[in-house]
Design a protein around this motif. Sequence first.
Motif, PDB file in Angstrom:
ATOM      1  N   ALA A 109       0.840  -1.208   0.000  1.00  0.00           N
ATOM      2  CA  ALA A 109       0.000   0.000   0.000  1.00  0.00           C
ATOM      3  C   ALA A 109       0.872   1.254   0.000  1.00  0.00           C
ATOM      4  CB  ALA A 109      -0.927  -0.017   1.215  1.00  0.00           C
ATOM      5  N   ALA A 110       1.929   1.238   0.787  1.00  0.00           N
ATOM      6  CA  ALA A 110       2.798   2.421   0.849  1.00  0.00           C
ATOM      7  C   ALA A 110       3.478   2.669  -0.496  1.00  0.00           C
ATOM      8  CB  ALA A 110       3.847   2.234   1.953  1.00  0.00           C
ATOM      9  N   ALA A 111       3.957   1.592  -1.137  1.00  0.00           N
ATOM     10  CA  ALA A 111       4.657   1.759  -2.415  1.00  0.00           C
ATOM     11  C   ALA A 111       3.692   2.218  -3.506  1.00  0.00           C
ATOM     12  CB  ALA A 111       5.341   0.449  -2.807  1.00  0.00           C
ATOM     13  N   TRP A 112       2.479   1.649  -3.509  1.00  0.00           N
ATOM     14  CA  TRP A 112       1.493   2.079  -4.500  1.00  0.00           C
ATOM     15  C   TRP A 112       1.107   3.542  -4.275  1.00  0.00           C
ATOM     16  CZ3 TRP A 112      -0.072   1.023  -9.142  1.00  0.00           C
ATOM     17  CH2 TRP A 112       0.058  -0.269  -9.652  1.00  0.00           C
ATOM     18  N   THR A 113       0.985   3.940  -3.015  1.00  0.00           N
ATOM     19  CA  THR A 113       0.603   5.317  -2.722  1.00  0.00           C
ATOM     20  C   THR A 113       1.627   6.287  -3.328  1.00  0.00           C
ATOM     21  OG1 THR A 113      -0.488   4.593  -0.702  1.00  0.00           O
ATOM     22  CG2 THR A 113       0.086   6.932  -0.838  1.00  0.00           C
ATOM     23  N   ALA A 114       2.903   5.962  -3.159  1.00  0.00           N
ATOM     24  CA  ALA A 114       3.939   6.837  -3.725  1.00  0.00           C
ATOM     25  C   ALA A 114       3.951   6.764  -5.250  1.00  0.00           C
ATOM     26  CB  ALA A 114       5.304   6.447  -3.156  1.00  0.00           C
ATOM     27  N   ALA A 115       3.746   5.557  -5.803  1.00  0.00           N
ATOM     28  CA  ALA A 115       3.751   5.411  -7.270  1.00  0.00           C
ATOM     29  C   ALA A 115       2.596   6.187  -7.893  1.00  0.00           C
ATOM     30  CB  ALA A 115       3.672   3.928  -7.647  1.00  0.00           C
ATOM     31  N   VAL A 116       1.438   6.151  -7.246  1.00  0.00           N
ATOM     32  CA  VAL A 116       0.272   6.891  -7.754  1.00  0.00           C
ATOM     33  C   VAL A 116       0.523   8.398  -7.629  1.00  0.00           C
ATOM     34  CG1 VAL A 116      -2.174   7.393  -7.287  1.00  0.00           C
ATOM     35  CG2 VAL A 116      -1.387   5.021  -7.443  1.00  0.00           C
ATOM     36  N   ALA A 117       1.167   8.803  -6.538  1.00  0.00           N
ATOM     37  CA  ALA A 117       1.498  10.226  -6.377  1.00  0.00           C
ATOM     38  C   ALA A 117       2.406  10.706  -7.514  1.00  0.00           C
ATOM     39  CB  ALA A 117       2.168  10.458  -5.024  1.00  0.00           C
ATOM     40  N   LEU A 118       3.186   9.780  -8.075  1.00  0.00           N
ATOM     41  CA  LEU A 118       4.069  10.131  -9.192  1.00  0.00           C
ATOM     42  C   LEU A 118       3.349  10.039 -10.537  1.00  0.00           C
ATOM     43  CD1 LEU A 118       7.246   8.307  -7.857  1.00  0.00           C
ATOM     44  CD2 LEU A 118       7.069  10.770  -8.276  1.00  0.00           C
ATOM     45  N   GLY A 119       2.039   9.768 -10.499  1.00  0.00           N
ATOM     46  CA  GLY A 119       1.230   9.795 -11.719  1.00  0.00           C
ATOM     47  C   GLY A 119       0.904   8.434 -12.291  1.00  0.00           C
ATOM     48  N   THR A 120       1.309   7.340 -11.618  1.00  0.00           N
ATOM     49  CA  THR A 120       1.061   5.990 -12.143  1.00  0.00           C
ATOM     50  C   THR A 120      -0.437   5.680 -12.136  1.00  0.00           C
ATOM     51  OG1 THR A 120       3.137   5.295 -11.142  1.00  0.00           O
ATOM     52  CG2 THR A 120       1.652   3.540 -11.864  1.00  0.00           C
ATOM     53  N   PRO A 121      -1.035   5.339 -13.288  1.00  0.00           N
ATOM     54  CA  PRO A 121      -2.431   4.906 -13.263  1.00  0.00           C
ATOM     55  C   PRO A 121      -2.521   3.502 -12.665  1.00  0.00           C
ATOM     56  CG  PRO A 121      -1.646   5.337 -15.527  1.00  0.00           C
ATOM     57  CD  PRO A 121      -0.446   5.314 -14.637  1.00  0.00           C
ATOM     58  N   VAL A 122      -3.546   3.237 -11.884  1.00  0.00           N
ATOM     59  CA  VAL A 122      -3.761   1.889 -11.344  1.00  0.00           C
ATOM     60  C   VAL A 122      -4.484   1.071 -12.415  1.00  0.00           C
ATOM     61  CG1 VAL A 122      -4.857   0.512  -9.545  1.00  0.00           C
ATOM     62  CG2 VAL A 122      -3.905   2.757  -8.992  1.00  0.00           C
ATOM     63  N   PRO A 123      -3.897  -0.052 -12.868  1.00  0.00           N
ATOM     64  CA  PRO A 123      -4.563  -0.841 -13.898  1.00  0.00           C
ATOM     65  C   PRO A 123      -5.891  -1.397 -13.392  1.00  0.00           C
ATOM     66  CG  PRO A 123      -2.343  -1.677 -13.452  1.00  0.00           C
ATOM     67  CD  PRO A 123      -2.644  -0.653 -12.411  1.00  0.00           C
ATOM     68  N   ALA A 124      -6.908  -1.419 -14.268  1.00  0.00           N
ATOM     69  CA  ALA A 124      -8.232  -1.910 -13.892  1.00  0.00           C
ATOM     70  C   ALA A 124      -8.150  -3.349 -13.397  1.00  0.00           C
ATOM     71  CB  ALA A 124      -9.169  -1.820 -15.099  1.00  0.00           C
ATOM     72  N   GLU A 125      -7.138  -4.095 -13.889  1.00  0.00           N
ATOM     73  CA  GLU A 125      -7.004  -5.520 -13.549  1.00  0.00           C
ATOM     74  C   GLU A 125      -6.494  -5.737 -12.133  1.00  0.00           C
ATOM     75  OE1 GLU A 125      -5.817  -3.973 -16.129  1.00  0.00           O
ATOM     76  OE2 GLU A 125      -6.028  -5.148 -17.964  1.00  0.00           O
ATOM     77  N   MET A 126      -6.003  -4.681 -11.470  1.00  0.00           N
ATOM     78  CA  MET A 126      -5.352  -4.887 -10.173  1.00  0.00           C
ATOM     79  C   MET A 126      -6.147  -4.263  -9.043  1.00  0.00           C
ATOM     80  SD  MET A 126      -1.370  -4.285 -11.123  1.00  0.00           S
ATOM     81  CE  MET A 126      -0.653  -5.292  -9.850  1.00  0.00           C
ATOM     82  N   GLU A 127      -6.111  -4.937  -7.891  1.00  0.00           N
ATOM     83  CA  GLU A 127      -6.715  -4.352  -6.702  1.00  0.00           C
ATOM     84  C   GLU A 127      -5.613  -3.724  -5.864  1.00  0.00           C
ATOM     85  OE1 GLU A 127      -9.432  -6.453  -3.999  1.00  0.00           O
ATOM     86  OE2 GLU A 127     -10.404  -7.064  -5.886  1.00  0.00           O
ATOM     87  N   VAL A 128      -5.765  -2.443  -5.627  1.00  0.00           N
ATOM     88  CA  VAL A 128      -4.692  -1.704  -4.986  1.00  0.00           C
ATOM     89  C   VAL A 128      -5.257  -0.845  -3.866  1.00  0.00           C
ATOM     90  CG1 VAL A 128      -3.049   0.163  -5.361  1.00  0.00           C
ATOM     91  CG2 VAL A 128      -3.257  -1.647  -7.049  1.00  0.00           C
ATOM     92  N   GLU A 129      -4.562  -0.872  -2.732  1.00  0.00           N
ATOM     93  CA  GLU A 129      -4.975  -0.014  -1.610  1.00  0.00           C
ATOM     94  C   GLU A 129      -4.082   1.225  -1.626  1.00  0.00           C
ATOM     95  OE1 GLU A 129      -4.499  -0.030   3.168  1.00  0.00           O
ATOM     96  OE2 GLU A 129      -4.486  -1.992   2.169  1.00  0.00           O
ATOM     97  N   ILE A 130      -4.728   2.395  -1.689  1.00  0.00           N
ATOM     98  CA  ILE A 130      -3.985   3.646  -1.642  1.00  0.00           C
ATOM     99  C   ILE A 130      -4.289   4.321  -0.313  1.00  0.00           C
ATOM    100  CG2 ILE A 130      -3.619   5.893  -2.775  1.00  0.00           C
ATOM    101  CD1 ILE A 130      -2.935   3.603  -4.608  1.00  0.00           C
ATOM    102  N   ARG A 131      -3.258   4.846   0.313  1.00  0.00           N
ATOM    103  CA  ARG A 131      -3.468   5.458   1.627  1.00  0.00           C
ATOM    104  C   ARG A 131      -4.015   6.869   1.498  1.00  0.00           C
ATOM    105  NH1 ARG A 131       1.843   3.522   4.845  1.00  0.00           N
ATOM    106  NH2 ARG A 131       1.136   1.428   5.231  1.00  0.00           N
TER     107      ARG A 131
END
Length: 386
Positions: A364-386
């Motif tokens: 969750a922490a790594a995805w949160t930072a990756a999304v903050a950098l503009g990474t779109p979350v793929p529809a195929e993946m379940e991701v928890e963002i803080r």
Amino acid sequence: MRVGIIGAGQLARMMLEDASALGIAATVLADAPDDGAAQTCADVIIGAAADEAGVRMLASRCDVLTLDHELVDLALLSRLESEGVVVHPPTEALRFAVDKAEMRRHLGAAGLPMPNHAILEPGEASDLAALGTQLGWPLVIKAARGGYDGKGVFVVEDPEAAAATIDDLHRAGITALVEEAVAIDHELAALVARRADGQIVAWPVVETAQVGGVCREVVIPGVLSPEVAAHAEQIAREVAELVGVVGVMAVELFATHDGLVINELAMRPHNSGHWTQDGSVTSQFENHLRAVLGLPLGATEVTAAAVASINVFGGDDAVDLDEALHRALAEPRAHVHLYGKTPRPGRKLGHVTVVGDNGAEVRAAAWTAAVALGTPVPAEMEVEIR
Ligand code: ADP
């Protein structure tokens, strides 16, 4: 010691970080001055990977040549080897990462597990209806050379589509590798480093979560059973020995309900191993340098209970990376690695790794930072963002 790197993308850029730490000098052969590693290397030669003058200049300045990517001119490198230039991995090994048909032939002859397949050279005709019946529809057709990130991989449903795809490849002088469509449970990567004297070390085998042929994340611990992981590592060690690689090699495998099959080989640091920079005693980049220079290899254990490494991609919205970095680093555990690229939709720009005690938390922490950098979350993946 000076190492020469053919190509100056992100892998070369990250090798340079470890070269710096070890006090090893480096020269890169870059297509352009703004290539990722050309931005950070003190000694840059501008030239294509297949440009003889450029590669010769690189060789004349360095003790050993290695590479950032496999789109190299094997014949040229082999000529240089015969003139005494040290190329690691040697071309005798490298050809199995450059050419998937050669890899299938060689590993198949050694009895290693692989998908059922046929190899069709340019000019070679084949009864595609019969081949489809034998391997099962749909078929997976691959360019034997030149593909990366799923480019050069085509899924075809019938003989007409297969013929059209194979004709396209053959017209471009490229061998077609025709494979059964494997029912994949998990895609794995087994990462090893091997020295010329035969010493091999292996990092823990990981699952690579792929979307559209591109790796999106690696999480440790994953869901792999110890038996499957051990088998994958054993296959990778066997392949490393068989082909005589020097440097880091990744063996990409498919786990199916019938066991493991080898997909392909990469003979350089691999995207699935970026977690090692922050989560292993020795990173894949450092061990690659150690291996190609004949230095003792470093330990490969994981240094924490959990590690997550998430790739950063450009999204549809324009992102100012300097600004986005402020938001990403608000996640205090995030190790951000950016490759010096201008964001474009779908372009791989970097990765974020978080190390900690708990798999779900670091993910969750790594995805949160990756999304903050503009990474779109793929529809195929379940991701928890803080
Ligand atoms: P590249 O060299 O471009 O990375 P790969 O050979 O790794 O290409 O294939 C890209 C992706 O296509 C794989 O990660 C996998 O998801 C899928 N794929 C490749 N070969 C097969 C196959 N025989 N059966 C099913 N899926 C496949």
